[in-house]
Design an enzyme around this catalytic site. Structure first.
Site, short mmCIF file in Angstrom:
data_model
loop_
_atom_site.label_atom_id
_atom_site.label_comp_id
_atom_site.label_asym_id
_atom_site.label_seq_id
_atom_site.Cartn_x
_atom_site.Cartn_y
_atom_site.Cartn_z
N ARG A 14 14.81 27.92 31.06
CA ARG A 14 15.97 27.38 30.16
C ARG A 14 17.03 26.65 30.96
NH1 ARG A 14 19.20 29.34 32.80
NH2 ARG A 14 20.76 28.70 31.38
N GLN A 71 22.73 35.15 29.69
CA GLN A 71 22.48 34.26 30.73
C GLN A 71 23.63 34.42 31.87
OE1 GLN A 71 22.34 33.44 27.48
NE2 GLN A 71 20.80 31.87 27.22
N ASP A 128 24.51 20.81 27.56
CA ASP A 128 23.16 20.42 26.94
C ASP A 128 23.12 19.20 26.12
OD1 ASP A 128 23.46 23.48 26.65
OD2 ASP A 128 21.36 23.05 26.81
N ASN A 148 27.27 22.88 24.44
CA ASN A 148 27.03 23.74 25.16
C ASN A 148 26.74 24.98 24.90
OD1 ASN A 148 26.36 24.20 28.11
ND2 ASN A 148 28.15 25.37 28.39
N LYS A 149 26.18 26.06 25.57
CA LYS A 149 25.98 27.39 25.10
C LYS A 149 27.06 27.87 24.20
CE LYS A 149 23.27 29.52 25.60
NZ LYS A 149 22.08 29.29 24.34
O1 MRU Z 1 20.02 28.55 25.94
P1 MRU Z 1 19.98 28.08 27.24
O2 MRU Z 1 20.05 29.44 28.12
O3 MRU Z 1 18.80 27.13 27.50
O4 MRU Z 1 21.43 27.28 27.39
C1 MRU Z 1 21.77 26.80 28.54
C2 MRU Z 1 23.10 26.12 28.69
O5 MRU Z 1 23.75 26.11 27.65
C3 MRU Z 1 23.51 25.54 29.78
O6 MRU Z 1 24.82 25.55 30.11
C4 MRU Z 1 23.23 23.96 29.79
O7 MRU Z 1 21.53 23.89 29.49
C5 MRU Z 1 23.58 23.39 31.05
S1 MRU Z 1 22.12 23.79 32.41
C6 MRU Z 1 22.66 23.06 33.92
#
Ligand code: MRU
Length: 364
Positions: free
Chosen positions: A62, A212, A253, A263-264
Protein backbone atom coordinates in the site's frame (compact mmCIF):
# COMPACT_ATOMS: atom_id res chain seq x y z
CA UNK A 1 18.05 -11.92 -7.00
CA UNK A 2 16.65 -9.70 -9.73
CA UNK A 3 18.41 -10.63 -12.95
CA UNK A 4 17.92 -11.63 -16.54
CA UNK A 5 17.26 -8.24 -18.05
CA UNK A 6 19.97 -5.83 -19.09
CA UNK A 7 19.93 -2.43 -17.42
CA UNK A 8 17.65 -0.98 -14.78
CA UNK A 9 17.84 -3.98 -12.48
CA UNK A 10 17.04 -2.83 -8.97
CA UNK A 11 19.30 -3.62 -6.10
CA UNK A 12 18.09 -6.84 -4.44
CA UNK A 13 17.57 -6.17 -0.74
CA UNK A 14 15.59 -8.28 1.62
CA UNK A 15 13.99 -5.21 3.18
CA UNK A 16 12.84 -3.73 -0.14
CA UNK A 17 9.11 -3.08 -0.16
CA UNK A 18 8.58 -4.68 -3.58
CA UNK A 19 11.10 -6.81 -5.49
CA UNK A 20 11.16 -8.87 -8.64
CA UNK A 21 13.00 -12.17 -8.17
CA UNK A 22 14.20 -14.00 -11.26
CA UNK A 23 13.95 -13.46 -14.98
CA UNK A 24 11.01 -12.24 -17.05
CA UNK A 25 9.80 -15.70 -18.02
CA UNK A 26 9.78 -17.35 -14.58
CA UNK A 27 10.29 -14.61 -11.96
CA UNK A 28 7.95 -13.71 -9.10
CA UNK A 29 7.15 -10.61 -7.06
CA UNK A 30 8.36 -10.56 -3.48
CA UNK A 31 6.83 -8.02 -1.14
CA UNK A 32 6.71 -7.21 2.55
CA UNK A 33 3.24 -8.16 3.83
CA UNK A 34 2.41 -4.86 5.51
CA UNK A 35 -0.72 -6.26 7.16
CA UNK A 36 1.58 -8.26 9.47
CA UNK A 37 3.75 -5.36 10.65
CA UNK A 38 4.90 -4.34 13.20
CA UNK A 39 4.77 -7.65 15.04
CA UNK A 40 5.92 -9.83 12.15
CA UNK A 41 8.24 -9.04 9.25
CA UNK A 42 7.15 -11.45 6.55
CA UNK A 43 7.80 -11.43 2.80
CA UNK A 44 5.27 -13.05 0.49
CA UNK A 45 5.55 -14.02 -3.15
CA UNK A 46 2.96 -13.15 -5.79
CA UNK A 47 3.04 -15.49 -8.78
CA UNK A 48 -0.03 -14.35 -10.71
CA UNK A 49 -2.20 -11.30 -11.32
CA UNK A 50 -5.03 -12.26 -8.90
CA UNK A 51 -2.43 -12.52 -6.11
CA UNK A 52 -1.13 -9.03 -6.90
CA UNK A 53 -4.68 -7.65 -7.09
CA UNK A 54 -5.48 -9.18 -3.72
CA UNK A 55 -2.26 -7.87 -2.16
CA UNK A 56 -3.13 -4.33 -3.29
CA UNK A 57 -6.79 -4.63 -2.30
CA UNK A 58 -6.16 -5.79 1.27
CA UNK A 59 -3.14 -3.46 1.74
CA UNK A 60 -0.38 -6.06 1.92
CA UNK A 61 1.30 -3.55 -0.38
CA UNK A 62 0.00 0.00 0.00
CA UNK A 63 0.96 3.63 -0.38
CA UNK A 64 0.54 5.25 -3.77
CA UNK A 65 4.02 4.75 -5.30
CA UNK A 66 4.41 1.19 -3.95
CA UNK A 67 1.04 0.24 -5.42
CA UNK A 68 2.26 1.51 -8.80
CA UNK A 69 5.48 -0.52 -8.60
CA UNK A 70 3.65 -3.71 -7.56
CA UNK A 71 1.08 -3.30 -10.33
CA UNK A 72 3.80 -2.77 -12.95
CA UNK A 73 5.46 -6.05 -11.95
CA UNK A 74 1.99 -7.62 -11.84
CA UNK A 75 1.52 -6.65 -15.48
CA UNK A 76 4.64 -8.70 -16.32
CA UNK A 77 3.19 -11.72 -14.52
CA UNK A 78 -0.01 -11.27 -16.52
CA UNK A 79 1.62 -10.72 -19.91
CA UNK A 80 3.44 -14.05 -19.87
CA UNK A 81 0.28 -16.10 -19.28
CA UNK A 82 -0.47 -15.72 -22.98
CA UNK A 83 2.47 -18.02 -23.86
CA UNK A 84 5.63 -16.41 -25.20
CA UNK A 85 5.54 -18.03 -28.64
CA UNK A 86 2.76 -15.74 -29.78
CA UNK A 87 3.45 -12.00 -29.43
CA UNK A 88 -0.23 -11.14 -29.98
CA UNK A 89 -1.17 -13.41 -27.09
CA UNK A 90 1.36 -11.61 -24.87
CA UNK A 91 -0.21 -8.28 -25.84
CA UNK A 92 -3.73 -9.52 -25.15
CA UNK A 93 -2.72 -11.01 -21.80
CA UNK A 94 -1.01 -7.74 -20.87
CA UNK A 95 -4.18 -5.80 -21.66
CA UNK A 96 -6.27 -8.19 -19.57
CA UNK A 97 -3.84 -7.88 -16.66
CA UNK A 98 -3.65 -4.09 -16.68
CA UNK A 99 -7.44 -3.80 -17.04
CA UNK A 100 -7.97 -6.05 -14.03
CA UNK A 101 -5.27 -4.45 -11.87
CA UNK A 102 -6.87 -1.03 -12.47
CA UNK A 103 -9.90 -2.27 -10.47
CA UNK A 104 -7.91 -3.00 -7.30
CA UNK A 105 -8.05 0.47 -5.70
CA UNK A 106 -9.41 3.72 -7.19
CA UNK A 107 -7.74 6.69 -5.48
CA UNK A 108 -3.94 6.51 -5.85
CA UNK A 109 -3.24 7.72 -9.38
CA UNK A 110 0.20 6.05 -9.36
CA UNK A 111 -1.58 2.74 -10.02
CA UNK A 112 -3.08 4.03 -13.29
CA UNK A 113 0.07 5.96 -14.19
CA UNK A 114 2.23 2.82 -13.85
CA UNK A 115 -0.21 0.58 -15.74
CA UNK A 116 -0.51 3.16 -18.54
CA UNK A 117 3.28 3.06 -18.85
CA UNK A 118 3.19 -0.74 -19.15
CA UNK A 119 0.48 -0.58 -21.83
CA UNK A 120 2.47 2.03 -23.75
CA UNK A 121 5.51 -0.29 -23.88
CA UNK A 122 3.52 -2.80 -25.92
CA UNK A 123 1.98 -0.09 -28.11
CA UNK A 124 5.35 1.47 -28.85
CA UNK A 125 6.94 -1.82 -29.95
CA UNK A 126 4.47 -3.51 -32.30
CA UNK A 127 7.07 -5.70 -33.99
CA UNK A 128 8.75 -7.29 -30.95
CA UNK A 129 8.38 -11.05 -30.53
CA UNK A 130 6.95 -12.50 -27.31
CA UNK A 131 10.18 -13.01 -25.30
CA UNK A 132 11.59 -9.62 -26.34
CA UNK A 133 8.35 -7.86 -25.45
CA UNK A 134 8.23 -9.56 -22.07
CA UNK A 135 11.84 -8.49 -21.45
CA UNK A 136 10.92 -4.89 -22.34
CA UNK A 137 7.97 -5.02 -19.94
CA UNK A 138 10.17 -6.19 -17.09
CA UNK A 139 12.66 -3.46 -17.94
CA UNK A 140 9.89 -0.88 -17.72
CA UNK A 141 8.69 -2.19 -14.35
CA UNK A 142 12.29 -2.05 -13.05
CA UNK A 143 12.53 1.50 -14.39
CA UNK A 144 9.36 2.51 -12.55
CA UNK A 145 10.83 1.13 -9.31
CA UNK A 146 14.25 2.71 -9.88
CA UNK A 147 12.79 6.10 -10.77
CA UNK A 148 10.68 6.01 -7.64
CA UNK A 149 13.76 5.34 -5.52
CA UNK A 150 15.53 8.30 -7.08
CA UNK A 151 12.48 10.58 -6.76
CA UNK A 152 12.12 9.75 -3.07
CA UNK A 153 15.78 10.60 -2.38
CA UNK A 154 15.34 13.88 -4.20
CA UNK A 155 12.12 14.69 -2.30
CA UNK A 156 14.08 14.05 0.90
CA UNK A 157 16.83 16.49 -0.15
CA UNK A 158 14.40 19.26 -1.12
CA UNK A 159 12.19 18.75 1.92
CA UNK A 160 15.02 18.66 4.46
CA UNK A 161 15.73 22.33 3.64
CA UNK A 162 12.34 23.19 5.15
CA UNK A 163 13.17 21.51 8.46
CA UNK A 164 14.76 23.53 11.26
CA UNK A 165 16.78 21.83 14.01
CA UNK A 166 14.68 21.10 17.08
CA UNK A 167 11.32 21.08 15.32
CA UNK A 168 8.39 18.87 16.18
CA UNK A 169 6.96 17.36 13.00
CA UNK A 170 3.54 15.76 12.76
CA UNK A 171 2.69 13.22 10.08
CA UNK A 172 -0.42 11.20 9.25
CA UNK A 173 -0.68 7.67 7.81
CA UNK A 174 2.49 6.18 6.34
CA UNK A 175 4.38 7.84 3.52
CA UNK A 176 7.65 6.07 4.22
CA UNK A 177 9.82 3.46 2.58
CA UNK A 178 7.00 0.94 2.90
CA UNK A 179 4.71 3.16 0.81
CA UNK A 180 7.26 3.62 -1.98
CA UNK A 181 10.05 1.67 -3.67
CA UNK A 182 12.31 2.96 -0.90
CA UNK A 183 12.81 5.85 1.59
CA UNK A 184 9.37 7.41 1.24
CA UNK A 185 8.01 10.87 0.54
CA UNK A 186 6.89 12.60 3.76
CA UNK A 187 9.20 10.37 5.78
CA UNK A 188 12.03 10.98 3.29
CA UNK A 189 11.93 14.63 4.38
CA UNK A 190 12.29 13.53 8.00
CA UNK A 191 14.92 10.84 7.31
CA UNK A 192 16.97 13.27 5.28
CA UNK A 193 16.85 16.01 7.95
CA UNK A 194 17.77 13.42 10.59
CA UNK A 195 20.69 12.14 8.48
CA UNK A 196 21.91 15.74 8.11
CA UNK A 197 22.15 15.86 11.89
CA UNK A 198 19.14 18.10 12.50
CA UNK A 199 17.45 16.95 15.70
CA UNK A 200 13.70 16.51 15.13
CA UNK A 201 10.88 14.89 17.06
CA UNK A 202 8.05 13.25 15.13
CA UNK A 203 4.45 12.92 16.25
CA UNK A 204 2.86 10.05 14.34
CA UNK A 205 -0.94 9.98 14.13
CA UNK A 206 -2.02 6.38 14.60
CA UNK A 207 -4.37 6.75 11.59
CA UNK A 208 -7.68 5.02 12.13
CA UNK A 209 -9.08 2.69 11.04
CA UNK A 210 -6.14 0.65 9.69
CA UNK A 211 -3.41 2.18 11.87
CA UNK A 212 -0.79 2.80 9.19
CA UNK A 213 0.71 5.44 11.50
CA UNK A 214 0.99 3.18 14.53
CA UNK A 215 1.93 0.01 12.70
CA UNK A 216 4.13 1.33 9.91
CA UNK A 217 5.29 4.93 10.44
CA UNK A 218 6.20 4.41 14.08
CA UNK A 219 8.02 1.20 13.08
CA UNK A 220 9.99 2.84 10.28
CA UNK A 221 11.03 5.85 12.36
CA UNK A 222 12.01 3.74 15.34
CA UNK A 223 14.05 1.45 13.08
CA UNK A 224 16.01 4.41 11.72
CA UNK A 225 16.55 5.92 15.15
CA UNK A 226 14.34 8.99 14.65
CA UNK A 227 12.68 10.12 17.91
CA UNK A 228 8.94 9.48 17.53
CA UNK A 229 5.87 9.73 19.74
CA UNK A 230 2.70 7.93 18.75
CA UNK A 231 -0.60 9.76 19.28
CA UNK A 232 -4.23 8.90 18.59
CA UNK A 233 -5.66 10.93 15.72
CA UNK A 234 -7.90 12.91 18.05
CA UNK A 235 -4.90 14.16 20.06
CA UNK A 236 -3.35 16.22 17.25
CA UNK A 237 -5.16 19.45 18.16
CA UNK A 238 -4.04 19.30 21.76
CA UNK A 239 -0.45 18.47 20.83
CA UNK A 240 -0.40 21.48 18.48
CA UNK A 241 -1.93 23.73 21.13
CA UNK A 242 0.80 22.68 23.54
CA UNK A 243 3.33 24.06 21.03
CA UNK A 244 4.93 20.70 20.29
CA UNK A 245 4.52 20.84 16.49
CA UNK A 246 6.20 23.35 14.14
CA UNK A 247 5.73 21.52 10.84
CA UNK A 248 3.28 19.03 9.31
CA UNK A 249 4.29 16.85 6.38
CA UNK A 250 2.13 14.16 4.77
CA UNK A 251 2.08 12.13 1.56
CA UNK A 252 -0.49 12.11 -1.23
CA UNK A 253 -2.48 9.64 -3.30
CA UNK A 254 -3.56 12.02 -6.05
CA UNK A 255 -3.00 15.73 -6.59
CA UNK A 256 -5.27 17.65 -8.97
CA UNK A 257 -3.91 20.34 -11.28
CA UNK A 258 -4.86 23.12 -8.82
CA UNK A 259 -3.06 21.39 -5.93
CA UNK A 260 -6.07 19.89 -4.15
CA UNK A 261 -4.65 16.73 -2.57
CA UNK A 262 -6.21 13.37 -1.75
CA UNK A 263 -4.48 11.54 1.07
CA UNK A 264 -5.43 9.17 3.88
CA UNK A 265 -8.71 9.99 5.63
CA UNK A 266 -8.01 12.45 8.42
CA UNK A 267 -5.42 14.46 6.47
CA UNK A 268 -7.91 17.27 5.75
CA UNK A 269 -8.64 17.58 9.46
CA UNK A 270 -4.92 17.79 10.23
CA UNK A 271 -4.55 20.54 7.61
CA UNK A 272 -7.37 22.53 9.21
CA UNK A 273 -5.80 22.10 12.64
CA UNK A 274 -2.43 23.22 11.30
CA UNK A 275 -4.03 26.33 9.79
CA UNK A 276 -5.78 27.11 13.08
CA UNK A 277 -2.47 26.90 14.94
CA UNK A 278 -0.38 28.76 12.35
CA UNK A 279 1.70 25.67 11.55
CA UNK A 280 2.87 25.14 7.93
CA UNK A 281 1.30 22.07 6.31
CA UNK A 282 3.35 20.43 3.53
CA UNK A 283 2.58 17.60 1.13
CA UNK A 284 5.47 15.48 -0.21
CA UNK A 285 4.86 13.58 -3.45
CA UNK A 286 6.60 12.55 -6.68
CA UNK A 287 5.41 13.81 -10.07
CA UNK A 288 3.76 10.39 -10.62
CA UNK A 289 1.13 11.35 -8.01
CA UNK A 290 -0.15 14.38 -9.94
CA UNK A 291 -3.26 14.01 -12.07
CA UNK A 292 -3.26 17.09 -14.28
CA UNK A 293 -6.37 15.83 -16.09
CA UNK A 294 -8.43 16.94 -13.09
CA UNK A 295 -9.04 20.64 -12.64
CA UNK A 296 -9.62 20.29 -8.90
CA UNK A 297 -10.01 17.71 -6.15
CA UNK A 298 -13.77 17.28 -6.46
CA UNK A 299 -13.32 14.71 -9.25
CA UNK A 300 -10.84 12.51 -7.35
CA UNK A 301 -12.48 9.10 -6.78
CA UNK A 302 -12.57 8.29 -3.09
CA UNK A 303 -12.31 4.63 -2.14
CA UNK A 304 -15.01 3.33 0.18
CA UNK A 305 -13.86 0.39 2.27
CA UNK A 306 -15.40 -2.46 4.23
CA UNK A 307 -17.35 -1.25 7.31
CA UNK A 308 -15.76 -4.05 9.31
CA UNK A 309 -12.49 -2.12 9.28
CA UNK A 310 -14.27 0.30 11.62
CA UNK A 311 -16.41 -2.10 13.67
CA UNK A 312 -14.04 -5.04 14.05
CA UNK A 313 -10.60 -3.91 13.00
CA UNK A 314 -7.82 -6.22 14.16
CA UNK A 315 -10.12 -8.94 15.35
CA UNK A 316 -12.22 -7.44 18.11
CA UNK A 317 -15.77 -6.15 17.74
CA UNK A 318 -15.93 -2.55 18.98
CA UNK A 319 -19.41 -1.45 17.83
CA UNK A 320 -22.93 -2.85 18.06
CA UNK A 321 -23.84 -5.46 15.47
CA UNK A 322 -25.79 -3.94 12.54
CA UNK A 323 -24.59 -0.37 13.12
CA UNK A 324 -24.39 1.87 10.06
CA UNK A 325 -20.80 2.80 9.15
CA UNK A 326 -19.23 5.28 6.72
CA UNK A 327 -15.66 4.35 5.82
CA UNK A 328 -14.06 6.55 3.14
CA UNK A 329 -10.35 5.71 2.90
CA UNK A 330 -9.25 9.18 1.73
CA UNK A 331 -10.18 12.83 1.92
CA UNK A 332 -9.20 15.87 -0.12
CA UNK A 333 -7.29 18.78 1.37
CA UNK A 334 -7.92 22.03 -0.53
CA UNK A 335 -4.83 23.64 -2.03
CA UNK A 336 -5.26 26.82 0.01
CA UNK A 337 -4.41 24.90 3.20
CA UNK A 338 -1.13 23.57 1.74
CA UNK A 339 2.02 25.68 2.27
CA UNK A 340 3.94 23.78 -0.39
CA UNK A 341 4.22 20.49 -2.27
CA UNK A 342 7.66 18.91 -2.03
CA UNK A 343 8.43 17.09 -5.29
CA UNK A 344 11.58 15.55 -6.74
CA UNK A 345 11.89 18.68 -8.87
CA UNK A 346 11.69 21.14 -6.00
CA UNK A 347 9.10 22.68 -3.71
CA UNK A 348 5.93 23.99 -5.39
CA UNK A 349 5.00 27.15 -3.54
CA UNK A 350 2.51 28.74 -3.54
CA UNK A 351 0.26 25.82 -4.40
CA UNK A 352 -1.51 27.14 -7.48
CA UNK A 353 -2.04 25.66 -10.96
CA UNK A 354 0.54 27.91 -12.64
CA UNK A 355 3.33 26.97 -10.22
CA UNK A 356 2.46 23.27 -10.48
CA UNK A 357 2.68 23.43 -14.27
CA UNK A 358 5.90 25.41 -14.11
CA UNK A 359 7.65 22.94 -11.81
CA UNK A 360 6.33 19.73 -13.35
CA UNK A 361 6.53 20.78 -16.98
CA UNK A 362 4.45 19.33 -19.76
CA UNK A 363 5.55 15.72 -19.22
CA UNK A 364 3.80 15.27 -15.85
O1 MRU B 1 -4.62 3.25 2.24
P1 MRU B 1 -3.14 3.46 2.12
O2 MRU B 1 -2.38 2.93 3.28
O3 MRU B 1 -2.60 2.96 0.79
O4 MRU B 1 -2.97 5.04 2.13
C1 MRU B 1 -1.68 5.58 1.96
C2 MRU B 1 -1.60 7.05 2.05
O5 MRU B 1 -2.59 7.73 2.20
C3 MRU B 1 -0.24 7.66 1.86
O6 MRU B 1 -0.12 8.83 2.59
C4 MRU B 1 -0.04 7.98 0.37
O7 MRU B 1 -0.31 6.87 -0.44
C5 MRU B 1 1.33 8.46 0.08
S1 MRU B 1 2.52 7.19 0.18
C6 MRU B 1 4.04 7.83 -0.21
Amino acid sequence: VAAGVPGGVPEARDDATVLWLGDAATGVISLIDQTRLPTEFVRIECRDVPAVWEAIKVLRVRGAPAIGVAAAYGAVLGARTGGLADAQAVRAALRDATTFLRTSRPTAVNLFWALDRMDRVAEAAPTLDGPALLGRLLEEAHAIAEEDRAMCRSIGRHGAELVQPGQGILTHCNAGGLATADYGTALAVIFSAHEQGKPVHVFADETRPLLQGARLTAWELQRRGVPVTLICDNMAAQVMKEGKVQLVVVGADRIASNGDTANKIGTYGVALLARAHGIPFYVAAPSSTFDLSLSDGSAIPIEQRDPREVTEGFGRTTAPVGISVYNPAFDVTPAELIAGIITERGVIRPVVAERIRAVLGADA
